[in-house]
Write a protein that holds these residues in place. Sequence first.
Motif, mmCIF file in Angstrom:
data_model
loop_
_atom_site.group_PDB
_atom_site.id
_atom_site.type_symbol
_atom_site.label_atom_id
_atom_site.label_comp_id
_atom_site.label_asym_id
_atom_site.label_seq_id
_atom_site.Cartn_x
_atom_site.Cartn_y
_atom_site.Cartn_z
ATOM 1 N N GLN A 201 43.189 45.784 39.359
ATOM 2 C CA GLN A 201 42.704 44.461 38.983
ATOM 3 C C GLN A 201 42.474 43.592 40.222
ATOM 4 O O GLN A 201 41.485 42.840 40.285
ATOM 5 N N CYS A 204 39.212 44.522 41.539
ATOM 6 C CA CYS A 204 38.146 43.940 40.724
ATOM 7 C C CYS A 204 37.966 42.462 41.043
ATOM 8 O O CYS A 204 36.838 41.967 41.151
ATOM 9 N N PHE A 205 39.068 41.754 41.211
ATOM 10 C CA PHE A 205 38.983 40.337 41.582
ATOM 11 C C PHE A 205 38.305 40.173 42.942
ATOM 12 O O PHE A 205 37.568 39.207 43.161
ATOM 13 N N TRP A 264 36.481 49.823 40.207
ATOM 14 C CA TRP A 264 36.879 48.487 39.784
ATOM 15 C C TRP A 264 36.392 47.405 40.733
ATOM 16 O O TRP A 264 36.082 46.290 40.305
ATOM 17 N N GLY A 268 33.769 44.233 39.383
ATOM 18 C CA GLY A 268 33.777 42.810 39.681
ATOM 19 C C GLY A 268 32.552 42.381 40.456
ATOM 20 O O GLY A 268 31.991 41.305 40.220
ATOM 21 N N CYS A 277 37.596 42.487 34.463
ATOM 22 C CA CYS A 277 38.720 43.007 35.257
ATOM 23 C C CYS A 277 39.983 43.262 34.455
ATOM 24 O O CYS A 277 41.089 43.234 35.004
ATOM 25 N N THR A 279 42.114 45.542 33.572
ATOM 26 C CA THR A 279 42.552 46.902 33.847
ATOM 27 C C THR A 279 43.782 47.303 33.035
ATOM 28 O O THR A 279 44.200 48.449 33.098
#
Length: 284
Positions: A201, A204-205, A264, A268, A277, A279
């Motif tokens: 995550q 992704c951020f 991931w 994003g 995101c 996850t």
Amino acid sequence: MDWQKGERSQNVEIDSGRGGGGFGGGRGLGLGGLIVLAILGWVFFKDPTALLDQGGQPGQGAPTGQVAQVDPQQRDFVSAILGSTEKTWGDLFAANGRQYADPKLELFSGGVRTACGLASTAVGPFYCPGDEKIYLDLSFFQELKDRFGAAGDFARAYVIAHEVGHHVQKQLGVFDQVQRAREQGAPMEGANGLSVRQELQADCFAGVWANRSEQRLHWLQPGDVEQALTAASQIGDDTLQRETQGNVVPDSFTHGTSAQRVKWFKAGLQSGQVSSCDTFAGAL
């Protein structure tokens, strides 16, 4: 990457060395298996430096660190990247009726004392939820290039954005949710463990930041995205395990495979949406 376009943060600090912890020989442990030990420690809710610290605990006469020697241009780069994350996440939080609290980023050399305990350069960049600070020894960027083949400004920016991603998780309550799930017996390690989901995550951020900052600043150049993808792929659990121990053990994964980290980050990057995101739901 035309990083000079970035907004400058006022939250970059330089460690004076007074509070640092010396870890003789810590770097000899090898970055491959320790690249983000401090983050892992907080995922597991224990002092991450217990795996490294043989020189005393905070307040018990631990040796002092070094005064960080920081090249002005490198500091300016870090300030520009951190400033762009502040703008990105500040706007995203405000759009949802919330206020984003900027993290501090401390540059250190050798070792540093944090609210999470003592940490050495060997742990790599890390985020400490206890004091909501990102810690970075700039020598890591050279190692990222030399050992992992991830050169370029955007690869370095991805590293900072990933750590900021952990701060965003702290702001959103993800750390507390993981803590509660852990206390209820949810597995932390393993291919589907909470640790992997939390790290992916943050990747992704970092991608969300990359998307939003590019829309605002138009600062990416040909090859920049590939730099970040190379960095993500080189620090996957499977790649690191294959390099350091010759085989891959999915049951011990903590950060996700190289393919997952790339996937991931790209999720994003392509969407620019936090909603992309999640996850923690479904397959990775």
